[in-house]
Design an enzyme around this catalytic site. Structure first.
Site, PDB file in Angstrom:
ATOM      1  N   GLU B 289       0.832  -1.203   0.000  1.00  0.00           N
ATOM      2  CA  GLU B 289       0.000   0.000   0.000  1.00  0.00           C
ATOM      3  C   GLU B 289       0.872   1.260   0.000  1.00  0.00           C
ATOM      4  OE1 GLU B 289      -2.496   0.122   3.446  1.00  0.00           O
ATOM      5  OE2 GLU B 289      -3.603   1.885   2.759  1.00  0.00           O
ATOM      6  N   SER B 332      -2.695   3.707   6.954  1.00  0.00           N
ATOM      7  CA  SER B 332      -2.837   2.494   6.151  1.00  0.00           C
ATOM      8  C   SER B 332      -4.138   1.799   6.530  1.00  0.00           C
ATOM      9  CB  SER B 332      -1.657   1.573   6.440  1.00  0.00           C
ATOM     10  OG  SER B 332      -1.960   0.263   6.048  1.00  0.00           O
ATOM     11  N   GLU B 379     -16.540  -4.685  13.476  1.00  0.00           N
ATOM     12  CA  GLU B 379     -16.084  -4.971  12.109  1.00  0.00           C
ATOM     13  C   GLU B 379     -15.117  -6.144  12.055  1.00  0.00           C
ATOM     14  OE1 GLU B 379     -15.565  -2.144  13.841  1.00  0.00           O
ATOM     15  OE2 GLU B 379     -13.654  -1.183  13.371  1.00  0.00           O
TER      16      GLU B 379
END
Lengths: 160, 592
Positions: B289, B332, B379
């Protein structure tokens, strides 16, 4: 712990910001800012403290710490006629506690509370410098001296 | 420097101006007892409210006893530290503190590790006069996902307040109220859960008593281990192996990796895996990334925001969600190693051993209390089943091992299991400040330049300064790197990012001073930073000893991508290994 949840209006927020600006948003001026806010709102609800915290850059926990440390600050609204009973040494030995008990009974309140119609609130304080008149009761700006429990009902009648 | 002379207990001593009596006495080998005082030397942090009065001494020509922790030496001062007057005062002070303190030492979570208990012992207190009719403060207990507050045990030393406000700049805790009602609490005495708390646990790490402790999940783990229908696997964070030994009398900095594996096997875990494996995986995802954003940025793509911030640390994630929600697109999106491990364990590994994810229990051993909260985030679960079921701290593991009659000292060295136990040196150094970014550089350099690194030790990224920076030469391309440990230091770098002043390409943040090795779940170091340094040295030693020291060369990582994920940042990798952040800033309701 705060039990009252209020919603600030835009002009309330503007007022708090104005007060903070008048102290240059200086975190050192926290106590003075709180004084001015209490003067304006009559008390310092959580929401006011949150705005002050944001404006001065002081954690809201710290603001709350200051509010709960100094007995002058209050988080409960005062009634239209705030009643304060002096529990300083002189008043106390001359029976101020019995007077306080009578107020509690008549109004159905504890110290720090306000009546449902927001008419009366009850608080105690330490020495107003009028020991010669002990026991002393303050209602708003008016002072009553040598108050006995039997006088309580008559004092309250004056504000009906 | 100007020095002054004084005598303490009839011994002369010369000290720099501004030295406290307590420190001058120490120079003479006189150990004045201290309780509320705390010094974190490397951070230049002192907590000296002068509140407990345990350290009082007699100063000639002074009417009152002086608190030695906060009274500076003066020229010609004559100090006496153990006169009958001093000893009696000290005893009285202690009796007063104890009179308002619960007497459940036998079953207190801090028993054996409590500074108040040790002090009572040291001062020879054998009785607390008048306790049968003395008033006691009472305060409700506050249970958060990570931390328990039991304010009846608070002695108002205010160390937690210093950590929370001065070091971490989180501002969740403050002294409130007065007298018996006095306590250290969040705003409006709400529960910690509704405050700005990040669960970094630094308050717990410095609390001298049992007022602040971690939520104990050992019973949940024990239950899972005893359930024959469950397969229980464990992952251990890098910092744990460098500190666990301290709980068994070993010298700080003793590596117990192999012994810890054996202990976990004796405890009954079915597979012993390593979070270091997931750290290698994090580097693959985060590194890819970083390079993607960097290369787009270099081509002038305005949507590629620089710098990229690491996201391994859950305390740090909580911090920016609360204080910098406007920057939530900057870090990130890679999950932390703990959660990457959980996601892979409950898909790839569960399939491999043909166990339903509901029958697979993933336990993590962490140096951290925020990890307890992290694994409970919505989550990070699928249909109510968490990717990581329970997270226990290094301290909890130490106690668990003792309860199971295991003496860590006498164990053989064990080996982690395959396939999630294999790791590289890059995974190990995740445990210390500077380590994550060093691991990322080792991989990113080789992927970006296509060249082999000549040296693997990036010493310019190591160290203990709160904010550090270095420029690494990527074969002609200078990459600016920032490092912060401690949230107060992170805030400084974040303020620059917000105002657009930041020149960094990548920033590593760890919430705890020293990084994970100084985490809120580690054995208590009582402010001694030498212990943290010894742990860091152990971590770097383990890195050095590894045959493979670059994440992208980990054979099991290569296999995982080949068999399951495809390539880094693939759609599947994104689905399993990346997350998003939320705006958690408290909002003031304004009525229109």
């Amino acid at each position: 712990m705060s039990t009252i949840k209020i919603e600030l209006r835009n002009e309330d927020v503007a007022k708090i910001k104005e007060i903070c600006t008048s102290f240059k948003n200086d975190p050192q001026e926290l106590i003075n800012v709180l004084h001015s806010c209490q003067e304006h709102f009559g008390y310092l609800p959580a929401e006011v403290q949150e705005v002050v915290s944001g404006e001065l850059g002081v954690p809201v926990a710290k603001v709350y710490g200051v509010v709960t440390f100094y007995s002058f600050f209050t988080m409960t609204p005062k009634g239209k006629h705030p009643i304060s009973i002096c529990l300083g040494t002189a008043c106390y030995v001359r029976g101020a506690e019995k007077v306080l008990d009578e107020f509690k009974k008549e109004l159905g309140l504890n110290v720090g509370q306000v009546t449902k119609d927001n008419k009366f609130s009850l608080s105690s304080l330490r020495c107003v410098g009028a020991c010669g008149l002990a026991p002393v009761v303050l209602v708003g700006e008016k002072t009553y001296g040598r108050v006995a429990p039997d006088d309580v009902r008559n004092i309250l009648k004056e504000y009906e | 420097m100007e020095t002054i002379k004084l005598t303490i207990d009839n011994k002369e001593v010369e000290v720099p101006n501004g030295t406290t009596i307590q420190k001058a006495a120490k120079k003479l080998g006189i150990d004045i007892p201290i309780l509320c005082y705390m010094e974190l030397k490397d951070m230049n942090i002192e907590n000296k409210p002068g509140g407990c009065r345990i350290c009082v001494v007699e100063v000639q020509k002074r009417r009152n006893l002086a608190p030695s922790c906060s009274t500076n030496c003066e020229e010609g001062m004559v100090v006496l530290t153990h006169t009958p007057r001093v000893l009696n005062a000290r005893r009285t002070v202690m009796e007063f503190i104890l009179s308002d303190h619960p007497k459940d030492c036998l079953v207190c979570a801090k028993s054996g590790n409590c500074e108040l208990q040790s002090m009572a012992h040291r001062l020879g207190i054998r009785d607390i006069p008048g306790q049968e009719y003395a008033a006691m403060s009472t305060y409700r207990k506050d249970f958060s996902p990570s931390i328990i507050r039991d304010l009846d045990k608070c002695i108002m030393c205010r160390r937690c307040e210093t950590m929370c406000n001065t070091v971490q700049t989180v501002g969740a805790l403050s002294a409130v109220n007065r007298g018996f009602m006095a306590a250290v609490a969040p705003a409006f005495e709400q529960n910690l859960e509704f405050s700005t708390c990040t669960y970094c646990g630094q308050c717990v790490a410095v609390c001298p008593t049992g007022a602040l402790t971690e939520v104990n999940h050992v019973p949940n783990v024990l239950r899972a281990l005893a359930d024959p229908t469950k397969t229980v696997i464990v992952q251990t964070a890098p910092a744990v192996r460098a500190a666990l030994g301290e709980m068994f009398g070993m010298k700080p900095g003793t590596l117990v990796t192999g012994k810890m594996v054996t202990a976990l096997r004796s405890l009954g875990f079915d597979y012993i895996f390593d979070t270091d494996f997931a750290a290698d995986l994090t580097i693959m995802e985060e590194g890819t990334e970083l390079l993607d954003r960097l290369n787009r940025h270099l081509k002038g793509d305005k949507t590629a925001r620089m710098p990229i911030l690491t996201s391994c640390c859950p305390g740090w994630v909580n911090f920016f969600e609360e204080y910098f929600p406007d920057l939530k697109e900057v870090p990130s999106t890679a999950k932390s190693p703990q959660q990457m491990f959980g996601a892979i364990a409950k898909t790839y590994f569960a399939d491999k051993i043909k166990v339903d994810r509901k029958d697979l229990v993933v336990v993590s051993i962490m140096p951290c209390l925020a990890k307890k909260y992290e694994c409970q985030r919505e989550e990070f679960s699928t249909e109510g089943n968490r990717d990581v079921d329970f997270s226990i701290s290094t301290r909890e593991l130490g106690e668990f091992i003792k309860q199971a009659n295991i003496d860590l000292n006498n164990l053989q060295e064990g080996e982690f299991d395959d396939p999630l136990g294999e790791s590289t040196g890059a995974g190990v150094i995740f445990g210390t400040t500077g380590g994550v970014i060093e691991a990322a550089v080792r991989t990113a350099y080789e992927l970006q330049t296509g060249k082999k690194l000549e040296r693997l030790d990036f010493t310019e990224l190591r160290g203990f300064e709160g904010v550090r920076s270095a420029t690494i030469d990527f074969n002609g391309l200078p990459i600016n790197i920032g490092i912060a440990h401690g949230l107060g230091n992170a805030r400084k770098l974040l303020d620059d990012v917000r105002s657009g002043k930041s020149q960094f390409h990548a920033i590593e943040v760890m919430a705890c001073p020293g990084g994970c090795i100084g985490g809120g779940g580690q054995p208590l170091h009582h402010g001694d930073s030498e212990i943290i340094k010894a742990r860091a040295a152990a971590i770097y030693a383990e890195d050095k000893s590894k045959p493979i020291r670059k994440s992208h060369e980990n054979p099991f990582i290569i296999k995982l991508y080949k068999e399951f994920l495809g390539k880094p940042n693939s759609e599947k990798a994104h689905h399993l290994l990346h997350t998003k952040y939320f705006d958690k800033k408290k909002k003031i309701i304004v009525k229109q």
